[in-house]
Design an enzyme around this catalytic site. Structure first.
Site, PDB file in Angstrom:
ATOM      1  N   HIS A 291      25.470  38.749  18.407  1.00 45.23           N
ATOM      2  CA  HIS A 291      25.433  38.182  17.063  1.00 45.23           C
ATOM      3  C   HIS A 291      26.407  38.987  16.226  1.00 45.23           C
ATOM      4  O   HIS A 291      26.148  40.152  15.912  1.00 45.23           O
ATOM      5  CB  HIS A 291      24.031  38.308  16.457  1.00 45.23           C
TER       6      HIS A 291
ATOM      7  N   ASP B  80      22.842  42.347  17.979  1.00 42.87           N
ATOM      8  CA  ASP B  80      23.354  41.923  16.674  1.00 42.87           C
ATOM      9  C   ASP B  80      24.033  43.144  16.070  1.00 42.87           C
ATOM     10  O   ASP B  80      23.424  44.214  15.964  1.00 42.87           O
ATOM     11  CB  ASP B  80      22.175  41.430  15.818  1.00 42.87           C
TER      12      ASP B  80
ATOM     13  N   GLU C 297      16.395  39.483  21.084  1.00 41.24           N
ATOM     14  CA  GLU C 297      17.230  40.205  20.110  1.00 41.24           C
ATOM     15  C   GLU C 297      16.491  41.387  19.492  1.00 41.24           C
ATOM     16  O   GLU C 297      15.434  41.238  18.882  1.00 41.24           O
ATOM     17  CB  GLU C 297      17.663  39.229  19.013  1.00 41.24           C
TER      18      GLU C 297
ATOM     19  N   TRP D 260      14.146  36.074  18.281  1.00 38.48           N
ATOM     20  CA  TRP D 260      14.078  37.238  17.402  1.00 38.48           C
ATOM     21  C   TRP D 260      12.866  37.061  16.515  1.00 38.48           C
ATOM     22  O   TRP D 260      12.570  35.948  16.064  1.00 38.48           O
ATOM     23  CB  TRP D 260      15.323  37.363  16.522  1.00 38.48           C
TER      24      TRP D 260
ATOM     25  N   HIS E 143      22.193  45.390  13.550  1.00 43.06           N
ATOM     26  CA  HIS E 143      20.818  45.804  13.836  1.00 43.06           C
ATOM     27  C   HIS E 143      20.646  47.228  14.335  1.00 43.06           C
ATOM     28  O   HIS E 143      19.682  47.530  15.036  1.00 43.06           O
ATOM     29  CB  HIS E 143      20.199  44.846  14.866  1.00 43.06           C
TER      30      HIS E 143
ATOM     31  N   ASP F 170      26.255  35.487  13.038  1.00 43.86           N
ATOM     32  CA  ASP F 170      24.945  35.561  12.380  1.00 43.86           C
ATOM     33  C   ASP F 170      25.065  36.295  11.049  1.00 43.86           C
ATOM     34  O   ASP F 170      24.959  37.514  10.991  1.00 43.86           O
ATOM     35  CB  ASP F 170      23.919  36.260  13.291  1.00 43.86           C
TER      36      ASP F 170
ATOM     37  N   ASP G 187      23.356  41.322   7.289  1.00 51.43           N
ATOM     38  CA  ASP G 187      23.880  39.971   7.456  1.00 51.43           C
ATOM     39  C   ASP G 187      25.006  39.570   6.507  1.00 51.43           C
ATOM     40  O   ASP G 187      25.063  38.428   6.070  1.00 51.43           O
ATOM     41  CB  ASP G 187      22.719  38.971   7.329  1.00 51.43           C
TER      42      ASP G 187
ATOM     43  N   LYS H 143      16.156  44.916  16.983  1.00 52.83           N
ATOM     44  CA  LYS H 143      16.517  45.327  15.619  1.00 52.83           C
ATOM     45  C   LYS H 143      15.889  46.683  15.340  1.00 52.83           C
ATOM     46  O   LYS H 143      14.784  46.965  15.791  1.00 52.83           O
ATOM     47  CB  LYS H 143      16.008  44.278  14.628  1.00 52.83           C
TER      48      LYS H 143
ATOM     49  N   ASP I 208      21.473  45.805   4.344  1.00 50.13           N
ATOM     50  CA  ASP I 208      21.535  44.399   4.732  1.00 50.13           C
ATOM     51  C   ASP I 208      22.283  44.251   6.041  1.00 50.13           C
ATOM     52  O   ASP I 208      23.354  44.834   6.226  1.00 50.13           O
ATOM     53  CB  ASP I 208      22.236  43.564   3.663  1.00 50.13           C
TER      54      ASP I 208
HETATM   55  C1  RNT Z   1      17.623  38.684  11.943  1.00 52.62           C
HETATM   56  C2  RNT Z   1      18.295  38.291  13.211  1.00 52.62           C
HETATM   57  C3  RNT Z   1      18.259  36.828  13.552  1.00 52.62           C
HETATM   58  C4  RNT Z   1      18.444  35.924  12.344  1.00 52.62           C
HETATM   59  C5  RNT Z   1      18.675  34.465  12.635  1.00 52.62           C
HETATM   60  C6  RNT Z   1      18.449  33.616  11.434  1.00 52.62           C
HETATM   61  O1  RNT Z   1      17.836  39.981  11.604  1.00 52.62           O
HETATM   62  O2  RNT Z   1      19.595  38.756  13.215  1.00 52.62           O
HETATM   63  O3  RNT Z   1      19.193  36.566  14.535  1.00 52.62           O
HETATM   64  O4  RNT Z   1      19.472  36.364  11.524  1.00 52.62           O
HETATM   65  O5  RNT Z   1      17.931  34.074  13.715  1.00 52.62           O
HETATM   66 ZN    ZN Z   2      20.918  38.171  14.726  1.00 51.71          ZN
END
Ligand code: RNT
Ligand code: ZN
Length: 425
Positions: free
Chosen positions: A293, A266, A233, A192, A269, A333, A303, A235, A301
Protein backbone atom coordinates in the site's frame (compact mmCIF):
# COMPACT_ATOMS: atom_id res chain seq x y z
CA UNK A 1 -6.45 25.04 -21.88
CA UNK A 2 -3.16 25.95 -20.25
CA UNK A 3 -0.24 24.10 -21.88
CA UNK A 4 3.12 23.77 -20.21
CA UNK A 5 4.64 21.35 -22.70
CA UNK A 6 5.58 21.22 -26.33
CA UNK A 7 5.41 17.88 -28.12
CA UNK A 8 8.25 18.55 -30.60
CA UNK A 9 10.53 19.78 -27.84
CA UNK A 10 9.63 16.73 -25.75
CA UNK A 11 10.50 14.36 -28.57
CA UNK A 12 13.84 16.09 -29.12
CA UNK A 13 14.59 15.94 -25.40
CA UNK A 14 13.67 12.27 -25.42
CA UNK A 15 16.15 11.50 -28.21
CA UNK A 16 18.93 13.11 -26.16
CA UNK A 17 17.82 11.25 -23.03
CA UNK A 18 17.74 7.96 -24.90
CA UNK A 19 21.34 8.48 -25.94
CA UNK A 20 22.38 9.53 -22.42
CA UNK A 21 20.91 6.37 -20.85
CA UNK A 22 22.23 4.33 -23.76
CA UNK A 23 25.78 5.27 -22.78
CA UNK A 24 25.15 3.42 -19.50
CA UNK A 25 23.76 0.44 -21.39
CA UNK A 26 20.12 1.23 -20.63
CA UNK A 27 17.37 0.78 -23.23
CA UNK A 28 14.83 3.51 -22.51
CA UNK A 29 12.18 1.95 -24.78
CA UNK A 30 12.29 -1.29 -22.79
CA UNK A 31 12.12 0.64 -19.51
CA UNK A 32 9.07 2.62 -20.67
CA UNK A 33 7.27 -0.58 -21.72
CA UNK A 34 8.11 -2.40 -18.49
CA UNK A 35 7.06 0.57 -16.30
CA UNK A 36 3.81 0.94 -18.21
CA UNK A 37 2.91 -2.74 -17.81
CA UNK A 38 3.03 -2.89 -14.01
CA UNK A 39 -0.58 -2.87 -12.74
CA UNK A 40 -1.27 -0.23 -10.10
CA UNK A 41 -4.43 -0.64 -8.05
CA UNK A 42 -6.17 2.68 -7.48
CA UNK A 43 -8.11 3.01 -4.24
CA UNK A 44 -11.78 3.89 -4.76
CA UNK A 45 -11.92 5.41 -1.28
CA UNK A 46 -9.96 8.58 -2.18
CA UNK A 47 -13.03 9.54 -4.25
CA UNK A 48 -15.47 9.72 -1.33
CA UNK A 49 -13.28 10.21 1.76
CA UNK A 50 -13.74 6.55 2.83
CA UNK A 51 -17.45 7.09 3.43
CA UNK A 52 -18.97 4.12 1.58
CA UNK A 53 -22.53 3.71 0.34
CA UNK A 54 -24.29 2.65 3.52
CA UNK A 55 -25.63 6.11 4.24
CA UNK A 56 -22.94 7.01 6.75
CA UNK A 57 -22.06 10.67 7.27
CA UNK A 58 -18.39 9.82 6.82
CA UNK A 59 -15.58 7.63 8.02
CA UNK A 60 -15.99 6.86 11.70
CA UNK A 61 -13.81 5.31 14.38
CA UNK A 62 -11.26 2.74 13.55
CA UNK A 63 -7.73 4.05 13.60
CA UNK A 64 -7.95 6.18 10.45
CA UNK A 65 -9.25 9.66 9.83
CA UNK A 66 -10.09 11.88 6.87
CA UNK A 67 -9.84 15.62 7.28
CA UNK A 68 -10.96 18.39 4.96
CA UNK A 69 -14.12 19.28 3.11
CA UNK A 70 -13.11 20.09 -0.46
CA UNK A 71 -16.25 20.34 -2.61
CA UNK A 72 -17.23 17.56 -4.99
CA UNK A 73 -17.06 14.32 -3.02
CA UNK A 74 -18.58 11.36 -4.91
CA UNK A 75 -21.85 10.37 -3.19
CA UNK A 76 -22.78 7.18 -5.01
CA UNK A 77 -21.47 4.52 -7.39
CA UNK A 78 -22.22 6.43 -10.57
CA UNK A 79 -20.39 9.53 -9.35
CA UNK A 80 -17.48 7.51 -8.04
CA UNK A 81 -17.12 5.62 -11.32
CA UNK A 82 -17.33 8.84 -13.35
CA UNK A 83 -14.66 10.49 -11.17
CA UNK A 84 -12.43 7.44 -11.41
CA UNK A 85 -12.73 7.50 -15.19
CA UNK A 86 -11.74 11.17 -15.19
CA UNK A 87 -8.62 10.25 -13.23
CA UNK A 88 -7.87 7.20 -15.41
CA UNK A 89 -7.55 9.53 -18.39
CA UNK A 90 -4.67 11.33 -16.64
CA UNK A 91 -2.86 8.30 -15.25
CA UNK A 92 -0.57 6.37 -17.60
CA UNK A 93 -0.03 2.62 -17.42
CA UNK A 94 -1.98 -0.47 -16.42
CA UNK A 95 -4.60 0.13 -13.79
CA UNK A 96 -6.74 -1.87 -11.41
CA UNK A 97 -9.44 -0.48 -9.11
CA UNK A 98 -9.62 -1.30 -5.43
CA UNK A 99 -13.00 -1.58 -3.66
CA UNK A 100 -14.15 -2.04 -0.11
CA UNK A 101 -17.15 -4.07 1.05
CA UNK A 102 -19.09 -0.98 2.01
CA UNK A 103 -19.25 0.12 -1.63
CA UNK A 104 -21.89 -2.55 -2.34
CA UNK A 105 -24.85 -1.53 -4.50
CA UNK A 106 -27.75 -3.87 -3.67
CA UNK A 107 -30.84 -3.62 -5.90
CA UNK A 108 -33.34 -0.98 -4.88
CA UNK A 109 -30.77 0.92 -2.84
CA UNK A 110 -31.43 -1.10 0.31
CA UNK A 111 -28.64 -1.71 2.81
CA UNK A 112 -27.52 -5.30 3.26
CA UNK A 113 -25.75 -6.38 6.45
CA UNK A 114 -22.01 -6.64 5.97
CA UNK A 115 -22.16 -10.27 7.01
CA UNK A 116 -24.73 -10.99 4.28
CA UNK A 117 -23.06 -9.37 1.29
CA UNK A 118 -22.96 -11.39 -1.92
CA UNK A 119 -21.26 -11.09 -5.32
CA UNK A 120 -24.47 -9.85 -6.98
CA UNK A 121 -24.34 -6.76 -4.76
CA UNK A 122 -21.23 -5.81 -6.75
CA UNK A 123 -22.70 -6.56 -10.18
CA UNK A 124 -22.55 -2.90 -11.27
CA UNK A 125 -18.89 -2.71 -10.33
CA UNK A 126 -18.09 -5.94 -12.14
CA UNK A 127 -19.93 -4.87 -15.31
CA UNK A 128 -18.10 -1.55 -15.26
CA UNK A 129 -14.80 -3.32 -14.70
CA UNK A 130 -15.42 -5.57 -17.71
CA UNK A 131 -16.50 -2.66 -19.90
CA UNK A 132 -13.44 -0.58 -18.97
CA UNK A 133 -10.95 -3.46 -18.92
CA UNK A 134 -9.93 -2.46 -15.38
CA UNK A 135 -9.72 -5.48 -13.02
CA UNK A 136 -10.93 -5.09 -9.43
CA UNK A 137 -9.26 -5.71 -6.09
CA UNK A 138 -11.09 -5.98 -2.80
CA UNK A 139 -11.06 -5.39 0.97
CA UNK A 140 -13.11 -6.43 3.94
CA UNK A 141 -14.46 -3.31 5.73
CA UNK A 142 -13.97 -3.64 9.48
CA UNK A 143 -14.67 -0.04 10.54
CA UNK A 144 -17.38 2.66 10.34
CA UNK A 145 -20.01 0.28 11.71
CA UNK A 146 -21.94 -0.12 14.99
CA UNK A 147 -20.29 -3.52 15.48
CA UNK A 148 -16.92 -1.72 15.34
CA UNK A 149 -17.71 0.77 18.11
CA UNK A 150 -15.80 -1.12 20.80
CA UNK A 151 -12.57 -0.95 18.77
CA UNK A 152 -12.33 -4.76 18.72
CA UNK A 153 -13.58 -6.75 15.76
CA UNK A 154 -12.03 -10.08 14.80
CA UNK A 155 -10.14 -10.06 18.10
CA UNK A 156 -13.18 -9.15 20.20
CA UNK A 157 -13.76 -11.13 23.37
CA UNK A 158 -17.48 -10.98 22.60
CA UNK A 159 -18.34 -14.06 20.51
CA UNK A 160 -21.29 -12.29 18.85
CA UNK A 161 -19.07 -9.43 17.63
CA UNK A 162 -16.30 -11.76 16.58
CA UNK A 163 -18.55 -14.08 14.62
CA UNK A 164 -20.21 -11.13 12.86
CA UNK A 165 -16.83 -9.99 11.53
CA UNK A 166 -15.81 -13.55 10.67
CA UNK A 167 -18.95 -13.86 8.56
CA UNK A 168 -18.15 -10.46 7.03
CA UNK A 169 -14.58 -11.38 6.07
CA UNK A 170 -15.80 -14.68 4.62
CA UNK A 171 -18.35 -12.77 2.55
CA UNK A 172 -15.58 -10.45 1.33
CA UNK A 173 -13.53 -13.39 0.11
CA UNK A 174 -16.53 -14.96 -1.63
CA UNK A 175 -17.20 -11.69 -3.48
CA UNK A 176 -13.52 -11.25 -4.35
CA UNK A 177 -13.32 -14.72 -5.81
CA UNK A 178 -16.37 -13.98 -7.99
CA UNK A 179 -14.66 -10.78 -9.16
CA UNK A 180 -11.50 -12.73 -9.91
CA UNK A 181 -13.45 -15.28 -11.96
CA UNK A 182 -15.28 -12.48 -13.80
CA UNK A 183 -12.08 -10.67 -14.77
CA UNK A 184 -9.81 -13.67 -15.30
CA UNK A 185 -7.27 -12.27 -12.86
CA UNK A 186 -7.16 -12.80 -9.10
CA UNK A 187 -8.70 -10.06 -6.97
CA UNK A 188 -6.11 -9.10 -4.39
CA UNK A 189 -8.09 -9.15 -1.16
CA UNK A 190 -6.74 -7.32 1.82
CA UNK A 191 -7.80 -7.69 5.42
CA UNK A 192 -6.97 -4.77 7.66
CA UNK A 193 -8.71 -4.01 10.90
CA UNK A 194 -8.03 -1.36 13.52
CA UNK A 195 -8.36 -3.65 16.58
CA UNK A 196 -6.28 -2.21 19.34
CA UNK A 197 -6.27 0.01 22.35
CA UNK A 198 -5.59 3.62 23.20
CA UNK A 199 -3.74 2.86 26.38
CA UNK A 200 -1.50 0.10 27.69
CA UNK A 201 -3.34 -3.21 27.68
CA UNK A 202 -2.71 -5.63 30.51
CA UNK A 203 -3.23 -8.58 28.20
CA UNK A 204 -1.54 -8.33 24.82
CA UNK A 205 -1.79 -12.02 24.07
CA UNK A 206 -5.48 -13.02 24.20
CA UNK A 207 -6.63 -10.63 21.42
CA UNK A 208 -3.83 -11.97 19.21
CA UNK A 209 -4.86 -15.56 19.87
CA UNK A 210 -8.43 -14.68 18.96
CA UNK A 211 -7.37 -12.83 15.80
CA UNK A 212 -5.22 -15.79 14.71
CA UNK A 213 -8.09 -18.23 15.26
CA UNK A 214 -10.58 -15.96 13.48
CA UNK A 215 -8.28 -15.63 10.46
CA UNK A 216 -7.79 -19.40 10.40
CA UNK A 217 -11.54 -19.83 10.17
CA UNK A 218 -11.88 -17.18 7.44
CA UNK A 219 -9.10 -18.58 5.31
CA UNK A 220 -10.28 -22.17 5.68
CA UNK A 221 -12.79 -21.57 2.88
CA UNK A 222 -11.13 -22.51 -0.40
CA UNK A 223 -11.69 -20.80 -3.73
CA UNK A 224 -10.70 -21.76 -7.28
CA UNK A 225 -7.04 -21.09 -8.05
CA UNK A 226 -6.40 -17.84 -9.82
CA UNK A 227 -9.47 -16.03 -8.49
CA UNK A 228 -8.20 -14.55 -5.23
CA UNK A 229 -4.95 -13.49 -3.55
CA UNK A 230 -5.33 -13.12 0.22
CA UNK A 231 -3.33 -10.48 2.04
CA UNK A 232 -3.16 -9.32 5.66
CA UNK A 233 -2.09 -5.78 6.55
CA UNK A 234 -0.10 -4.82 9.61
CA UNK A 235 0.07 -1.47 11.42
CA UNK A 236 2.14 -0.12 14.26
CA UNK A 237 -0.41 2.29 15.69
CA UNK A 238 -3.50 4.21 14.69
CA UNK A 239 -5.65 7.06 15.89
CA UNK A 240 -7.14 5.73 19.14
CA UNK A 241 -4.90 2.68 19.14
CA UNK A 242 -1.65 4.38 20.08
CA UNK A 243 -0.62 1.82 22.71
CA UNK A 244 -1.42 -1.45 21.01
CA UNK A 245 -2.52 -2.80 17.64
CA UNK A 246 -3.41 -6.48 17.62
CA UNK A 247 -2.37 -6.94 13.98
CA UNK A 248 1.14 -5.60 14.36
CA UNK A 249 3.98 -6.21 11.90
CA UNK A 250 5.34 -9.18 13.81
CA UNK A 251 1.87 -10.68 14.18
CA UNK A 252 1.09 -10.59 10.46
CA UNK A 253 4.62 -11.38 9.36
CA UNK A 254 4.42 -14.59 11.37
CA UNK A 255 0.88 -15.27 10.25
CA UNK A 256 1.53 -14.69 6.54
CA UNK A 257 4.62 -16.89 6.59
CA UNK A 258 2.81 -19.67 8.41
CA UNK A 259 -0.10 -19.61 5.95
CA UNK A 260 1.93 -18.68 2.84
CA UNK A 261 -0.37 -15.81 1.98
CA UNK A 262 0.58 -12.27 0.97
CA UNK A 263 1.71 -9.75 3.54
CA UNK A 264 0.54 -6.19 2.98
CA UNK A 265 3.12 -3.58 3.86
CA UNK A 266 1.60 -0.11 3.99
CA UNK A 267 4.37 2.47 3.75
CA UNK A 268 2.61 4.61 6.39
CA UNK A 269 2.29 1.87 9.00
CA UNK A 270 5.68 1.87 10.66
CA UNK A 271 7.73 4.11 12.89
CA UNK A 272 7.78 7.61 11.39
CA UNK A 273 11.33 7.29 10.09
CA UNK A 274 11.13 3.60 9.18
CA UNK A 275 10.81 2.69 5.50
CA UNK A 276 9.80 -0.63 4.03
CA UNK A 277 12.50 -0.68 1.34
CA UNK A 278 14.78 -3.04 3.22
CA UNK A 279 11.94 -5.38 4.19
CA UNK A 280 11.23 -6.47 0.61
CA UNK A 281 14.21 -8.71 -0.11
CA UNK A 282 13.91 -10.20 3.38
CA UNK A 283 10.18 -10.96 3.31
CA UNK A 284 10.16 -12.31 -0.23
CA UNK A 285 12.52 -15.10 0.83
CA UNK A 286 9.69 -16.51 2.94
CA UNK A 287 6.45 -15.41 1.28
CA UNK A 288 4.69 -16.09 -2.02
CA UNK A 289 4.39 -12.35 -2.59
CA UNK A 290 3.71 -8.93 -1.17
CA UNK A 291 0.97 -6.36 -1.43
CA UNK A 292 2.28 -2.84 -1.00
CA UNK A 293 0.00 0.00 0.00
CA UNK A 294 1.74 3.13 -1.18
CA UNK A 295 0.90 5.94 1.15
CA UNK A 296 2.78 8.82 2.77
CA UNK A 297 3.01 8.89 6.50
CA UNK A 298 3.28 12.39 7.89
CA UNK A 299 3.71 12.58 11.66
CA UNK A 300 0.71 10.66 13.10
CA UNK A 301 -1.20 10.38 9.83
CA UNK A 302 -0.47 7.35 7.69
CA UNK A 303 -2.46 8.39 4.64
CA UNK A 304 -1.24 11.56 2.92
CA UNK A 305 -1.17 11.64 -0.89
CA UNK A 306 1.81 9.76 -2.31
CA UNK A 307 4.57 11.85 -3.83
CA UNK A 308 7.77 11.04 -5.75
CA UNK A 309 9.70 10.94 -2.49
CA UNK A 310 13.02 9.32 -1.63
CA UNK A 311 11.08 6.65 0.28
CA UNK A 312 8.94 5.75 -2.70
CA UNK A 313 11.93 5.76 -5.05
CA UNK A 314 13.88 3.53 -2.73
CA UNK A 315 11.04 1.01 -2.46
CA UNK A 316 10.68 0.88 -6.25
CA UNK A 317 14.44 0.48 -6.66
CA UNK A 318 14.53 -2.42 -4.22
CA UNK A 319 11.71 -4.23 -6.01
CA UNK A 320 13.33 -3.83 -9.41
CA UNK A 321 16.86 -4.63 -8.21
CA UNK A 322 15.68 -7.86 -6.60
CA UNK A 323 13.70 -8.76 -9.77
CA UNK A 324 10.59 -8.95 -7.60
CA UNK A 325 8.18 -7.06 -9.89
CA UNK A 326 6.06 -10.15 -10.68
CA UNK A 327 5.70 -10.96 -6.97
CA UNK A 328 4.63 -7.53 -5.78
CA UNK A 329 1.10 -6.15 -6.05
CA UNK A 330 1.15 -2.36 -6.22
CA UNK A 331 -1.73 -0.47 -4.62
CA UNK A 332 -2.34 3.11 -3.57
CA UNK A 333 -3.74 3.88 -0.14
CA UNK A 334 -4.24 7.51 0.77
CA UNK A 335 -7.22 9.77 1.32
CA UNK A 336 -7.15 13.51 1.48
CA UNK A 337 -10.48 15.33 1.68
CA UNK A 338 -8.88 18.78 1.66
CA UNK A 339 -7.93 18.88 -2.02
CA UNK A 340 -9.53 18.02 -5.36
CA UNK A 341 -9.89 14.23 -5.23
CA UNK A 342 -9.26 13.61 -8.96
CA UNK A 343 -5.99 15.50 -8.54
CA UNK A 344 -5.14 13.48 -5.42
CA UNK A 345 -5.53 10.21 -7.35
CA UNK A 346 -3.56 11.59 -10.28
CA UNK A 347 -0.67 12.94 -8.20
CA UNK A 348 -0.30 9.68 -6.27
CA UNK A 349 -0.64 7.34 -9.23
CA UNK A 350 1.67 9.34 -11.48
CA UNK A 351 4.26 9.53 -8.68
CA UNK A 352 4.26 5.77 -8.22
CA UNK A 353 4.58 5.21 -11.99
CA UNK A 354 7.50 7.65 -12.01
CA UNK A 355 9.13 5.63 -9.25
CA UNK A 356 8.75 2.45 -11.28
CA UNK A 357 10.15 4.07 -14.40
CA UNK A 358 13.11 5.55 -12.59
CA UNK A 359 13.92 2.18 -11.03
CA UNK A 360 13.72 0.46 -14.41
CA UNK A 361 16.10 3.05 -15.88
CA UNK A 362 18.79 2.31 -13.31
CA UNK A 363 21.94 0.71 -14.70
CA UNK A 364 21.96 -1.74 -11.78
CA UNK A 365 24.47 -4.05 -13.45
CA UNK A 366 27.13 -1.32 -13.25
CA UNK A 367 26.45 -0.85 -9.53
CA UNK A 368 26.74 -4.55 -8.86
CA UNK A 369 29.92 -4.77 -10.94
CA UNK A 370 31.54 -1.98 -8.90
CA UNK A 371 30.37 -3.62 -5.69
CA UNK A 372 31.72 -7.04 -6.64
CA UNK A 373 35.04 -5.47 -7.61
CA UNK A 374 35.29 -3.90 -4.14
CA UNK A 375 35.08 -0.41 -5.66
CA UNK A 376 32.48 1.06 -3.36
CA UNK A 377 33.49 4.64 -4.22
CA UNK A 378 32.50 3.89 -7.83
CA UNK A 379 29.20 2.39 -6.67
CA UNK A 380 28.38 5.52 -4.67
CA UNK A 381 29.56 7.86 -7.43
CA UNK A 382 27.39 6.10 -10.03
CA UNK A 383 24.37 6.16 -7.75
CA UNK A 384 24.82 9.91 -7.43
CA UNK A 385 25.31 10.47 -11.17
CA UNK A 386 22.22 8.41 -12.06
CA UNK A 387 20.09 10.74 -9.98
CA UNK A 388 20.59 13.58 -12.44
CA UNK A 389 20.22 11.74 -15.75
CA UNK A 390 17.45 13.29 -17.92
CA UNK A 391 14.65 11.26 -16.35
CA UNK A 392 11.89 13.82 -17.02
CA UNK A 393 12.29 13.43 -20.77
CA UNK A 394 11.68 9.68 -20.55
CA UNK A 395 8.69 10.22 -18.26
CA UNK A 396 7.19 12.65 -20.77
CA UNK A 397 7.67 10.03 -23.50
CA UNK A 398 5.84 7.43 -21.41
CA UNK A 399 2.91 9.85 -20.99
CA UNK A 400 2.94 10.68 -24.70
CA UNK A 401 2.92 6.98 -25.68
CA UNK A 402 0.03 6.38 -23.28
CA UNK A 403 -2.02 9.30 -24.61
CA UNK A 404 -2.21 11.09 -21.24
CA UNK A 405 -1.18 14.73 -20.71
CA UNK A 406 2.56 15.44 -20.31
CA UNK A 407 4.02 17.40 -17.43
CA UNK A 408 1.60 19.61 -15.56
CA UNK A 409 -0.83 19.81 -18.50
CA UNK A 410 -3.25 17.44 -16.73
CA UNK A 411 -4.14 20.21 -14.29
CA UNK A 412 -6.22 21.83 -17.03
CA UNK A 413 -8.30 18.65 -17.31
CA UNK A 414 -8.90 18.64 -13.55
CA UNK A 415 -9.94 22.29 -13.62
CA UNK A 416 -12.35 21.58 -16.45
CA UNK A 417 -13.89 18.53 -14.71
CA UNK A 418 -14.22 20.49 -11.50
CA UNK A 419 -16.16 23.24 -13.26
CA UNK A 420 -18.34 20.94 -15.34
CA UNK A 421 -19.08 18.21 -12.81
CA UNK A 422 -17.76 18.56 -9.25
CA UNK A 423 -18.88 22.14 -8.64
CA UNK A 424 -22.49 21.13 -9.38
CA UNK A 425 -22.69 18.50 -6.62
C1 RNT B 1 -5.56 1.74 7.32
C2 RNT B 1 -5.10 0.80 6.26
C3 RNT B 1 -6.14 0.34 5.28
C4 RNT B 1 -7.10 1.44 4.87
C5 RNT B 1 -8.01 1.13 3.70
C6 RNT B 1 -9.16 2.08 3.63
O1 RNT B 1 -4.55 2.25 8.06
O2 RNT B 1 -4.01 1.34 5.60
O3 RNT B 1 -5.51 -0.22 4.18
O4 RNT B 1 -6.44 2.63 4.59
O5 RNT B 1 -8.39 -0.18 3.74
ZN1 ZN C 1 -3.25 0.41 3.88
Amino acid sequence: MQKYTDKDAALKAYDLAKAAYGRFGIDTEAAVTAARDVPVSIQCWQGDDVTGFEGAAGLSGGGILTTGNYPGRARNGDELRADAEAAFGLIPGKKRFNLHCFYAEPDGGKTVGRDELRPDHFRKWMDWSTAKGIPLDFNSSCFSHPMADSGWMLSSADPAVRSFWIRHAKAARRIASAMGANQGSPAVTDHWMPDGSKDYPADRLSPRERLRDALDEILAERYPAGTIIDAVECKLFGIGSEAYVVGSHEFYMGYAVSKQIHLCLDTGHFHPTETIADKISAMLLFLPGLLIHFSRGLRWDSDHVVTFSDDLRDVCAQIVRTRALPRVNFALDFFDASINRIAAWTIGARSLRKGLLEALLEPTALLVEAENAGKNHERLALMEEFKTLPFAAVWDKLCLDEGVPMGADWLANVRDYEERVLAKR
